[in-house]
Design a protein around this motif. Structure first.
Motif, PDB file in Angstrom:
ATOM      1  N   GLU A   1       0.835  -1.213   0.000  1.00  0.00           N
ATOM      2  CA  GLU A   1       0.000   0.000   0.000  1.00  0.00           C
ATOM      3  C   GLU A   1       0.863   1.253   0.000  1.00  0.00           C
ATOM      4  O   GLU A   1       0.540   2.253  -0.669  1.00  0.00           O
ATOM      5  CB  GLU A   1      -0.932  -0.010   1.216  1.00  0.00           C
ATOM      6  CG  GLU A   1      -1.991  -1.107   1.190  1.00  0.00           C
ATOM      7  CD  GLU A   1      -2.900  -1.005  -0.012  1.00  0.00           C
ATOM      8  OE1 GLU A   1      -3.279   0.129  -0.397  1.00  0.00           O
ATOM      9  OE2 GLU A   1      -3.243  -2.064  -0.593  1.00  0.00           O
ATOM     10  N   ALA A   2       1.976   1.210   0.714  1.00  0.00           N
ATOM     11  CA  ALA A   2       2.876   2.366   0.728  1.00  0.00           C
ATOM     12  C   ALA A   2       3.496   2.586  -0.654  1.00  0.00           C
ATOM     13  O   ALA A   2       3.607   3.728  -1.129  1.00  0.00           O
ATOM     14  CB  ALA A   2       3.965   2.156   1.779  1.00  0.00           C
TER      15      ALA A   2
ATOM     16  N   ARG B   1      -5.170  -6.289  -6.500  1.00  0.00           N
ATOM     17  CA  ARG B   1      -4.005  -6.072  -5.642  1.00  0.00           C
ATOM     18  C   ARG B   1      -3.958  -7.131  -4.532  1.00  0.00           C
ATOM     19  O   ARG B   1      -2.876  -7.662  -4.203  1.00  0.00           O
ATOM     20  CB  ARG B   1      -4.022  -4.672  -5.050  1.00  0.00           C
ATOM     21  CG  ARG B   1      -2.748  -4.271  -4.335  1.00  0.00           C
ATOM     22  CD  ARG B   1      -2.633  -2.767  -4.215  1.00  0.00           C
ATOM     23  NE  ARG B   1      -3.673  -2.147  -3.408  1.00  0.00           N
ATOM     24  CZ  ARG B   1      -4.736  -1.479  -3.904  1.00  0.00           C
ATOM     25  NH1 ARG B   1      -4.889  -1.358  -5.218  1.00  0.00           N
ATOM     26  NH2 ARG B   1      -5.651  -0.936  -3.101  1.00  0.00           N
ATOM     27  N   ALA B   2      -5.111  -7.477  -3.975  1.00  0.00           N
ATOM     28  CA  ALA B   2      -5.157  -8.513  -2.949  1.00  0.00           C
ATOM     29  C   ALA B   2      -4.704  -9.858  -3.521  1.00  0.00           C
ATOM     30  O   ALA B   2      -3.998 -10.623  -2.844  1.00  0.00           O
ATOM     31  CB  ALA B   2      -6.580  -8.625  -2.387  1.00  0.00           C
ATOM     32  N   ALA B   3      -5.095 -10.127  -4.765  1.00  0.00           N
ATOM     33  CA  ALA B   3      -4.667 -11.379  -5.410  1.00  0.00           C
ATOM     34  C   ALA B   3      -3.161 -11.385  -5.627  1.00  0.00           C
ATOM     35  O   ALA B   3      -2.488 -12.401  -5.397  1.00  0.00           O
ATOM     36  CB  ALA B   3      -5.401 -11.551  -6.736  1.00  0.00           C
ATOM     37  N   PHE B   4      -2.630 -10.251  -6.065  1.00  0.00           N
ATOM     38  CA  PHE B   4      -1.176 -10.176  -6.279  1.00  0.00           C
ATOM     39  C   PHE B   4      -0.414 -10.374  -4.970  1.00  0.00           C
ATOM     40  O   PHE B   4       0.623 -11.048  -4.931  1.00  0.00           O
ATOM     41  CB  PHE B   4      -0.805  -8.824  -6.892  1.00  0.00           C
ATOM     42  CG  PHE B   4      -1.119  -8.695  -8.358  1.00  0.00           C
ATOM     43  CD1 PHE B   4      -1.672  -9.736  -9.077  1.00  0.00           C
ATOM     44  CD2 PHE B   4      -0.838  -7.511  -9.028  1.00  0.00           C
ATOM     45  CE1 PHE B   4      -1.952  -9.608 -10.432  1.00  0.00           C
ATOM     46  CE2 PHE B   4      -1.116  -7.366 -10.390  1.00  0.00           C
ATOM     47  CZ  PHE B   4      -1.678  -8.417 -11.085  1.00  0.00           C
TER      48      PHE B   4
ATOM     49  N   ARG C   1      -4.342   1.207 -15.915  1.00  0.00           N
ATOM     50  CA  ARG C   1      -4.846   1.850 -14.699  1.00  0.00           C
ATOM     51  C   ARG C   1      -4.865   0.924 -13.488  1.00  0.00           C
ATOM     52  O   ARG C   1      -5.022   1.394 -12.367  1.00  0.00           O
ATOM     53  CB  ARG C   1      -6.248   2.413 -14.931  1.00  0.00           C
ATOM     54  CG  ARG C   1      -6.325   3.502 -15.988  1.00  0.00           C
ATOM     55  CD  ARG C   1      -7.661   4.217 -15.940  1.00  0.00           C
ATOM     56  NE  ARG C   1      -8.794   3.281 -15.959  1.00  0.00           N
ATOM     57  CZ  ARG C   1      -9.321   2.771 -17.070  1.00  0.00           C
ATOM     58  NH1 ARG C   1      -8.799   3.101 -18.254  1.00  0.00           N
ATOM     59  NH2 ARG C   1     -10.356   1.962 -17.003  1.00  0.00           N
ATOM     60  N   SER C   2      -4.730  -0.383 -13.696  1.00  0.00           N
ATOM     61  CA  SER C   2      -4.838  -1.293 -12.563  1.00  0.00           C
ATOM     62  C   SER C   2      -3.733  -2.340 -12.532  1.00  0.00           C
ATOM     63  O   SER C   2      -2.966  -2.419 -11.561  1.00  0.00           O
ATOM     64  CB  SER C   2      -6.209  -1.985 -12.582  1.00  0.00           C
ATOM     65  OG  SER C   2      -6.376  -2.807 -11.454  1.00  0.00           O
ATOM     66  N   GLY C   3      -3.630  -3.141 -13.576  1.00  0.00           N
ATOM     67  CA  GLY C   3      -2.665  -4.230 -13.560  1.00  0.00           C
ATOM     68  C   GLY C   3      -1.239  -3.779 -13.358  1.00  0.00           C
ATOM     69  O   GLY C   3      -0.506  -4.321 -12.509  1.00  0.00           O
ATOM     70  N   LEU C   4      -0.826  -2.741 -14.116  1.00  0.00           N
ATOM     71  CA  LEU C   4       0.555  -2.256 -14.008  1.00  0.00           C
ATOM     72  C   LEU C   4       0.858  -1.649 -12.641  1.00  0.00           C
ATOM     73  O   LEU C   4       1.841  -2.028 -11.992  1.00  0.00           O
ATOM     74  CB  LEU C   4       0.833  -1.250 -15.122  1.00  0.00           C
ATOM     75  CG  LEU C   4       1.599  -1.774 -16.329  1.00  0.00           C
ATOM     76  CD1 LEU C   4       1.712  -0.687 -17.394  1.00  0.00           C
ATOM     77  CD2 LEU C   4       2.988  -2.246 -15.908  1.00  0.00           C
ATOM     78  N   PRO C   5       0.068  -0.691 -12.162  1.00  0.00           N
ATOM     79  CA  PRO C   5       0.407  -0.114 -10.848  1.00  0.00           C
ATOM     80  C   PRO C   5       0.340  -1.145  -9.720  1.00  0.00           C
ATOM     81  O   PRO C   5       1.179  -1.116  -8.808  1.00  0.00           O
ATOM     82  CB  PRO C   5      -0.627   1.002 -10.658  1.00  0.00           C
ATOM     83  CG  PRO C   5      -1.704   0.717 -11.633  1.00  0.00           C
ATOM     84  CD  PRO C   5      -1.057   0.025 -12.783  1.00  0.00           C
ATOM     85  N   ASN C   6      -0.626  -2.047  -9.758  1.00  0.00           N
ATOM     86  CA  ASN C   6      -0.691  -3.070  -8.714  1.00  0.00           C
ATOM     87  C   ASN C   6       0.533  -3.986  -8.768  1.00  0.00           C
ATOM     88  O   ASN C   6       1.117  -4.328  -7.732  1.00  0.00           O
ATOM     89  CB  ASN C   6      -1.968  -3.895  -8.855  1.00  0.00           C
ATOM     90  CG  ASN C   6      -3.181  -3.196  -8.269  1.00  0.00           C
ATOM     91  OD1 ASN C   6      -3.056  -2.407  -7.332  1.00  0.00           O
ATOM     92  ND2 ASN C   6      -4.350  -3.492  -8.803  1.00  0.00           N
ATOM     93  N   PHE C   7       0.908  -4.393  -9.958  1.00  0.00           N
ATOM     94  CA  PHE C   7       2.093  -5.237 -10.088  1.00  0.00           C
ATOM     95  C   PHE C   7       3.331  -4.503  -9.588  1.00  0.00           C
ATOM     96  O   PHE C   7       4.152  -5.067  -8.846  1.00  0.00           O
ATOM     97  CB  PHE C   7       2.299  -5.666 -11.541  1.00  0.00           C
ATOM     98  CG  PHE C   7       3.650  -6.273 -11.783  1.00  0.00           C
ATOM     99  CD1 PHE C   7       3.915  -7.593 -11.418  1.00  0.00           C
ATOM    100  CD2 PHE C   7       4.684  -5.528 -12.339  1.00  0.00           C
ATOM    101  CE1 PHE C   7       5.170  -8.152 -11.607  1.00  0.00           C
ATOM    102  CE2 PHE C   7       5.937  -6.075 -12.543  1.00  0.00           C
ATOM    103  CZ  PHE C   7       6.188  -7.397 -12.174  1.00  0.00           C
ATOM    104  N   LEU C   8       3.492  -3.264 -10.000  1.00  0.00           N
ATOM    105  CA  LEU C   8       4.685  -2.509  -9.607  1.00  0.00           C
ATOM    106  C   LEU C   8       4.750  -2.312  -8.101  1.00  0.00           C
ATOM    107  O   LEU C   8       5.836  -2.396  -7.504  1.00  0.00           O
ATOM    108  CB  LEU C   8       4.697  -1.161 -10.333  1.00  0.00           C
ATOM    109  CG  LEU C   8       5.024  -1.232 -11.826  1.00  0.00           C
ATOM    110  CD1 LEU C   8       4.702   0.091 -12.515  1.00  0.00           C
ATOM    111  CD2 LEU C   8       6.493  -1.599 -12.032  1.00  0.00           C
ATOM    112  N   ALA C   9       3.606  -2.061  -7.473  1.00  0.00           N
ATOM    113  CA  ALA C   9       3.603  -1.872  -6.020  1.00  0.00           C
ATOM    114  C   ALA C   9       4.075  -3.138  -5.315  1.00  0.00           C
ATOM    115  O   ALA C   9       4.884  -3.089  -4.373  1.00  0.00           O
ATOM    116  CB  ALA C   9       2.206  -1.488  -5.546  1.00  0.00           C
ATOM    117  N   VAL C  10       3.604  -4.304  -5.792  1.00  0.00           N
ATOM    118  CA  VAL C  10       4.014  -5.564  -5.177  1.00  0.00           C
ATOM    119  C   VAL C  10       5.475  -5.858  -5.496  1.00  0.00           C
ATOM    120  O   VAL C  10       6.257  -6.275  -4.633  1.00  0.00           O
ATOM    121  CB  VAL C  10       3.096  -6.717  -5.643  1.00  0.00           C
ATOM    122  CG1 VAL C  10       3.586  -8.048  -5.071  1.00  0.00           C
ATOM    123  CG2 VAL C  10       1.657  -6.457  -5.208  1.00  0.00           C
TER     124      VAL C  10
END
Length: 519
Positions: A247-248, A269-272, A294-303
């Motif tokens: 999340e950070a 994001r929870a799945a990742f 808008r979703s897959g890339l930022p969520n992947f990058l955050a993880v």
């Protein structure tokens, strides 16, 4: 042999994998007193598949196993008795029950060899009745395997040697047997692995795979991992709450990409996070369940960045829908800017995998951009020259030039002396009426003896060894023979003696009945 000691045996074909007419012909031979008559059949093709100029020979290992294990069980014979005429002599079924392949000999191209029209992939000789019963199963085992291997080889030639190709077609395969065959021979033809776990267990195919869209959509975003803590990759230092760390990082990533913090899908994001907790050293993101940008890339990058803080490195991403080339290019651009922004160099070159009905044309487009009988010759004569068979027991040789380039393959009668390197040879190319002369620098015999009188003559190569041999074989093709469309045709020629026999047998057939087989 126990299944645990012989896993391939669980995938072996059974004797009744055949056409009924093979059994009816066997009965006819037996009644005519011809069951033990010496016979030979050849498996070959007339045109290269997919409009190409070559094929890869495959399926030999399965054929040798089938021949060596061939034996009709009581249940097999009882079933044949139920479908053959009820007045069939019981002695025929006793004959079937005693059959084996102790009198059968098999010559074939080594698995992974380049194969061209009219050149036999397989020659089988032995008692007429047994050889007849072997015909359909061996055709089945070689034809589909060679087709799949050839298709895989063409895709490998398009992709080049460095890109990773995985076969993921099991869910759409032609049944369990077709799926296992496709996974096995895609690997032989040049793929790096398969998602098919059974192909790994039974055939030694490397297996690979991560997650599907269903995994991601199964999450609502409200799930709390029972243990969100992850230890550093080095094994030293305090465990970290991965979900909180993600999340950070999401806030920083969204700020860099100009996205609102609420745009990336919470469930994705929870799945990742769940996937990363289970596979921190092999985390891969499937980016297109919702929106890639808008979703897959930022969520992947955050993880991925949260994992990187703990010393782990994500292994890649996958795109499975839409314009794959455009999305891959845009994704690569984002990785480069994020790598520079957060000083994570490996992210710039992280693999991008694509899937979803990748055919030759799509792969060619993507590969420009992505990193990631009885001793007497028999001949079938028809009005269509392409459907004529070549008579007699034959030998096949590949003639090469001084630089190792393939010149042509030559077919000749088995009793003829083999071509000699450095000696001029007159041959008749198939499809032409004129002869030509050739002086090979090297001569390679093509058909090797694998089974003689039912006994294995030499150890069969492993699947991995045949795969390596296939790539070596493909490397010998000239660029013109590799073209996807309108490739140069590879020449197959007949020796003078074989050509003379073809002409003689053709002349013996009455002109008013051109479909009659010549004796």
């Amino acid at each position: 042999m126990a299944a645990e000691q012989d896993p391939e045996g669980r995938a072996a074909a059974r004797p009744l994998l055949t056409d009924l007419y093979q059994a009816t012909m066997a009965l006819g031979y037996w009644r005519a007193g011809r069951a033990q008559e010496a016979a030979e059949f050849e498996l070959f093709f007339r045109r290269c598949p997919f409009g190409g100029s070559f094929a890869l020979a495959a399926g030999l290992r399965d054929c040798v196993r089938f021949v060596r294990d061939f034996r009709l069980t009581d249940a097999d014979v009882q079933f044949l008795a139920s479908v053959l005429p009820p007045d069939t002599d019981p002695a025929f079924f006793q004959h079937l029950r005693a059959l084996d392949c102790s009198g059968v000999t098999v010559r074939a191209l080594p698995e992974g060899s380049l194969a061209f029209p009219s050149v036999p992939l397989l020659q089988v000789s032995g008692p007429l009745l047994v050889v007849q019963l072997l015909e359909t199963p061996l055709l089945c085992l070689v034809s589909y395997a060679s087709l799949v291997a050839t298709n895989a080889a063409r895709l490998r030639l398009i992709a080049g040697p460095e890109k990773r190709l995985l076969e993921l077609g099991l869910r759409r395969a032609q049944g369990p047997d077709g799926g296992l065959t496709a996974s096995t021979y895609s690997y032989l033809g040049g793929f790096d692995g398969s998602s098919n776990v059974l192909a790994g267990q039974l055939r030694g195919v490397p297996v690979a795979g991560t997650l599907a869209h269903s995994f991601i959509t199964s999450f609502s975003g409200t799930e709390v991992p029972p243990d969100p803590m992850l230890a550093p990759a080095a094994g030293q230092g305090p465990r970290v709450d991965l979900a909180a760390c993600v999340e950070a990082w999401l806030e920083r990533v969204c700020g860099h990409l100009g996205l609102g913090l609420q745009e990336p899908h919470r469930a994705e994001r929870a799945a990742f996070v769940a996937h990363a907790l289970a596979f921190p050293r092999a985390f891969q993101g499937l980016l297109d369940t919702y929106s890639v940008r808008r979703s897959g890339l930022p969520n992947f990058l955050a993880v991925a960045l949260a994992l990187e803080e703990l010393g782990y490195q994500a292994v890649g991403v996958r795109l499975d829908s839409g314009d794959l080339l455009q999305q891959a290019q845009e994704t690569r651009g984002v990785f480069r800017t994020v790598a520079a922004q957060f000083r994570v160099p490996w992210l710039e070159s992280i693999p991008i995998a694509v899937s979803n009905n990748i055919d030759e044309q799509e792969l060619a487009r993507l590969s420009q951009k992505l990193v990631s009988v009885g001793g007497q010759p028999r001949m079938k004569l028809t009005e269509d020259p392409e459907k004529q068979t070549l008579p007699g027991s034959k030998a096949a040789f590949r003639l090469l030039g001084s630089d190792g380039a393939l010149l042509l393959d030559v077919l000749q009668l088995a009793e003829e002396p083999p071509p000699q390197a450095g000696q001029e040879l007159r041959v008749w190319p198939r499809g032409t009426q004129e002869s030509c002369t050739v002086r090979p620098v090297h001569v390679e015999p093509l058909l090797r003896l694998w089974v003689q009188q039912g006994q294995l003559c030499e150890p069969l190569p492993s699947l991995a060894e045949s795969r390596a041999f296939a790539q070596q074989s493909l490397s010998r093709l000239s660029p013109a023979h590799r073209w996807l469309e309108q490739p140069a045709l590879y020449q197959v020629a007949l020796s003078e003696k074989l050509r003379a026999l073809v002409d003689r047998l053709s002349a013996e057939v009455p002109s008013e009945n051109p479909l009659l087989g010549a004796a």
